[in-house]
Enzyme design. Structure first.
Site, PDB file in Angstrom:
ATOM      1  CB  CYS A   1      -0.922   0.002   1.224  1.00 24.88           C
ATOM      2  SG  CYS A   1      -1.937   1.481   1.372  1.00 24.88           S
TER       3      CYS A   1
ATOM      4  CD  GLU B   1      -1.162  -2.376  -5.081  1.00 21.89           C
ATOM      5  OE1 GLU B   1      -0.257  -1.853  -5.785  1.00 21.89           O
ATOM      6  OE2 GLU B   1      -1.075  -2.521  -3.868  1.00 21.89           O
TER       7      GLU B   1
END
Length: 242
Positions: free
Chosen positions: A2, A117
């Site tokens: 992340c 992402e």
């Protein structure tokens, strides 16, 4: 992993959501493009120093505060590191010197509206935004550490800096089609035990958090977004749903 996420809620809003006892006065603007080393909101539970390690029964205070996103352990001599520390792998966090002490008693939640992402196909990287349609809020399992530069003889010490990281695990659910790693996201029922500083954390506690994150991960929704440039609500607008 992340490496970018969004949080648009104020400290006061997060305090209500996480049922905090205290909210620090430091104010952060809403952001749809939070990057490592920036200031972020974190939720922590603390006990008075003289009662730390005393076990159950110690008074616990839940607090919303801010931290620098990239954990720096106390033994580090510099705030910056040649290795990224904005994420910590759940498989090894309890044994790595950088994160080991934080696993024991310095665990946090990192609030997020959602995170980004990138799906990589050849040389093409396509960004996606990941959210929880049920809660509308994600609680990443995190770790924190207080750091300040070494003090030379005769000099005044500089202020402590609170730093934090987000735990990651092997991907599952809808987001696994984009990337092989995913943040550990805790449901409400797991917040107290994860944050409790009177519980000595270890590898087993981290793995319990990983397992507890599964229901959240399975219900995530994912949509394609435009390339991340600047900062604003347009960054999370869907293009082509996956």
């Amino acid at each position: 992993m992340c490496g970018r996420y969004a949080n648009t809620k104020s400290g006061e809003e997060l305090g209500r959501y996480f049922e905090a006892d205290e909210v620090d006065e430091v104010r952060l603007p809403p952001s749809w493009n939070i990057a490592p080393t920036q200031r972020i909101h974190v939720v922590v539970d603390t006990v008075p120093k003289d009662l730390a390690g005393s076990g159950g029964g110690a008074p616990v205070t839940r607090r919303v505060t801010t931290a620098r996103w990239s954990l720096v352990p106390r033994f580090a001599k510099e705030l910056t590191s040649r290795y990224p520390t904005f994420n910590a792998r759940s498989e090894t966090a309890a044994e790595k010197p950088t994160f080991r002490s934080a696993v024991v008693r310095s665990r946090a939640l990192v609030p997020a509206d959602g995170y980004y992402e990138w799906l990589t196909v050849g040389k093409t990287k396509t960004p996606y935004f990941v959210t929880d349609p049920l809660e509308g809020e994600l609680a990443f399992a995190g770790l924190y550490s207080w750091w300040r530069p070494p003090v030379a003889e005769g000099e005044e010490p500089e202020p402590w800096v609170l730093t934090a990281t987000i735990l990651t695990r092997a991907a599952a659910g809808p987001a696994a089609r984009i990337h092989d790693r995913i943040p550990v996201m805790l449901p409400r029922a797991e917040w107290d035990s994860w944050l409790d500083p009177t519980i000595a954390g270890d590898h087993a506690l981290v793995q319990h958090a990983v397992a507890a994150s599964q229901p959240v991960i399975e219900r995530l929704t994912v949509h394609e977004v435009a390339p991340l440039r600047g900062d604003g609500p347009e960054l999370v607008a869907p293009l082509n749903p996956l």
